[in-house]
Design a protein around this motif. Structure first.
Motif, PDB file in Angstrom:
ATOM      1  N   ARG B  27       5.925  17.722  -1.023  1.00 23.93           N
ATOM      2  CA  ARG B  27       4.948  17.172  -0.071  1.00 23.93           C
ATOM      3  C   ARG B  27       4.378  18.293   0.807  1.00 23.93           C
ATOM      4  NH1 ARG B  27       0.953  14.766   0.259  1.00 23.93           N
ATOM      5  NH2 ARG B  27       0.361  13.678   2.152  1.00 23.93           N
ATOM      6  N   LEU B  28       5.246  19.208   1.222  1.00 31.11           N
ATOM      7  CA  LEU B  28       4.776  20.345   2.032  1.00 31.11           C
ATOM      8  C   LEU B  28       3.736  21.158   1.259  1.00 31.11           C
ATOM      9  CD1 LEU B  28       4.952  22.152   4.566  1.00 31.11           C
ATOM     10  CD2 LEU B  28       6.891  23.330   3.474  1.00 31.11           C
ATOM     11  N   LEU B  29       3.999  21.416  -0.017  1.00 30.99           N
ATOM     12  CA  LEU B  29       3.014  22.169  -0.817  1.00 30.99           C
ATOM     13  C   LEU B  29       1.682  21.421  -0.884  1.00 30.99           C
ATOM     14  CD1 LEU B  29       5.069  23.572  -3.859  1.00 30.99           C
ATOM     15  CD2 LEU B  29       4.474  24.710  -1.706  1.00 30.99           C
ATOM     16  N   GLU B  30       1.749  20.118  -1.069  1.00 28.60           N
ATOM     17  CA  GLU B  30       0.505  19.333  -1.122  1.00 28.60           C
ATOM     18  C   GLU B  30      -0.256  19.435   0.201  1.00 28.60           C
ATOM     19  OE1 GLU B  30       1.777  15.820  -4.320  1.00 28.60           O
ATOM     20  OE2 GLU B  30       2.206  15.552  -2.191  1.00 28.60           O
ATOM     21  N   SER B  84      -1.819  29.169  -8.709  1.00 23.39           N
ATOM     22  CA  SER B  84      -1.964  28.218  -9.819  1.00 23.39           C
ATOM     23  C   SER B  84      -0.577  27.775 -10.281  1.00 23.39           C
ATOM     24  CB  SER B  84      -2.833  28.796 -10.939  1.00 23.39           C
ATOM     25  OG  SER B  84      -2.061  29.481 -11.871  1.00 23.39           O
ATOM     26  N   PHE B  85       0.412  28.652 -10.156  1.00 20.48           N
ATOM     27  CA  PHE B  85       1.781  28.218 -10.463  1.00 20.48           C
ATOM     28  C   PHE B  85       2.248  27.143  -9.485  1.00 20.48           C
ATOM     29  CE2 PHE B  85       6.365  28.507  -9.604  1.00 20.48           C
ATOM     30  CZ  PHE B  85       6.814  27.980 -10.802  1.00 20.48           C
ATOM     31  N   GLY B  86       1.917  27.298  -8.208  1.00 17.69           N
ATOM     32  CA  GLY B  86       2.279  26.299  -7.200  1.00 17.69           C
ATOM     33  C   GLY B  86       1.688  24.935  -7.522  1.00 17.69           C
ATOM     34  N   ARG B  87       0.424  24.967  -7.953  1.00 21.04           N
ATOM     35  CA  ARG B  87      -0.229  23.711  -8.348  1.00 21.04           C
ATOM     36  C   ARG B  87       0.457  23.076  -9.561  1.00 21.04           C
ATOM     37  NH1 ARG B  87      -5.425  23.404  -5.702  1.00 21.04           N
ATOM     38  NH2 ARG B  87      -5.550  25.531  -4.957  1.00 21.04           N
ATOM     39  N   ASP B  88       0.812  23.936 -10.515  1.00 26.80           N
ATOM     40  CA  ASP B  88       1.533  23.446 -11.705  1.00 26.80           C
ATOM     41  C   ASP B  88       2.843  22.787 -11.301  1.00 26.80           C
ATOM     42  OD1 ASP B  88      -0.328  24.407 -13.444  1.00 26.80           O
ATOM     43  OD2 ASP B  88       0.881  26.112 -14.159  1.00 26.80           O
ATOM     44  N   LEU B  89       3.542  23.422 -10.361  1.00 24.43           N
ATOM     45  CA  LEU B  89       4.846  22.908  -9.953  1.00 24.43           C
ATOM     46  C   LEU B  89       4.703  21.522  -9.331  1.00 24.43           C
ATOM     47  CD1 LEU B  89       7.923  23.530  -9.644  1.00 24.43           C
ATOM     48  CD2 LEU B  89       7.377  24.408  -7.344  1.00 24.43           C
ATOM     49  N   VAL B  90       3.715  21.374  -8.452  1.00 24.56           N
ATOM     50  CA  VAL B  90       3.465  20.077  -7.810  1.00 24.56           C
ATOM     51  C   VAL B  90       3.117  19.029  -8.860  1.00 24.56           C
ATOM     52  CG1 VAL B  90       1.864  18.807  -6.315  1.00 24.56           C
ATOM     53  CG2 VAL B  90       2.745  21.039  -5.586  1.00 24.56           C
ATOM     54  N   ARG B  91       2.230  19.390  -9.763  1.00 20.00           N
ATOM     55  CA  ARG B  91       1.782  18.455 -10.794  1.00 20.00           C
ATOM     56  C   ARG B  91       2.955  18.034 -11.677  1.00 20.00           C
ATOM     57  NH1 ARG B  91      -1.792  21.605 -13.529  1.00 20.00           N
ATOM     58  NH2 ARG B  91      -3.037  21.745 -11.637  1.00 20.00           N
ATOM     59  N   ARG B  92       3.769  19.033 -12.038  1.00 21.83           N
ATOM     60  CA  ARG B  92       4.914  18.767 -12.901  1.00 21.83           C
ATOM     61  C   ARG B  92       5.911  17.828 -12.213  1.00 21.83           C
ATOM     62  NH1 ARG B  92       5.898  21.110 -17.507  1.00 21.83           N
ATOM     63  NH2 ARG B  92       4.715  23.032 -17.376  1.00 21.83           N
TER      64      ARG B  92
END
Lengths: 122, 122
Positions: B27-30, B84-92
């Motif tokens: 949630r923090l990353l989002e 882009s890795f951070g986005r991947d992690l959230v999506r995953r």
């Protein structure tokens, strides 16, 4: 023994009315089942008797049927055991945990593969 | 808006080396993605800047690639954005959460059905 290199899921279920079932309560129920007492079960998790009792109470009142049956009196000041509903709840949670882990294995593996090597200290 | 009467799963992934990914960090990353800053993202979760920064740091060092990219300087004292890795992690993680919820729907429904009615105060 759990593999320290394997990823592990912990699942908390947030239910209506702020009620929750998660790994801590389920483990406590298993330990009450093993030890035959709320205090011994709690102690095995480094939990005060008061805290263990409150968790049991929240489950006992949160469901239609109690999960733990307490007997007062007796040589050791009474014991506790899981009701058949309590056993069902534990079994159901453990099944749910296994099913969830199986369903997300690929995603968890991908996250694990992206981890930094542990030797690397940054 | 989430249905207050629906059960909801929270999934924490315990990874090798004591590393963890769970609902709070995701949630923090989002929120960092939405607000463009670690402090604003943390604030939206009532989290101190220090705590938000430490969580980001634990993710940035826990994976091979950073999840958040910080820019220092500029008009607002620097911003932050997901890599882009951070986005991947959230999506995953969000996919994993959905897949897990789908896999255990029956078990969760059975647990929900066993709840005491909320009007009943015991």
């Amino acid at each position: 023994m759990p593999d320290p290199m394997a990823a592990r899921l912990s699942i908390r279920i947030d239910l209506p009315g702020g009620r929750r079932v998660g790994p801590g309560k389920i483990r406590l129920l298993e330990l009450i089942d093993e030890t035959g007492s709320i205090s011994a079960g709690g102690r095995a998790m480094a939990m005060s008797y008061r805290r263990a009792w409150l968790l049991v109470e929240s489950l006992n009142t949160g469901f239609r049927q109690p999960v733990v049956d307490t007997q007062s009196g007796g040589r050791h000041g009474g014991g506790a055991r899981l009701t058949s509903f309590g056993r069902d709840l534990v079994r159901r949670y453990r099944t749910l945990e296994r099913d969830a882990a199986r369903a997300v294995g690929t995603q968890v593996d991908a996250i694990t593969d992206a981890l930094a090597p542990q030797e690397r200290e940054r």
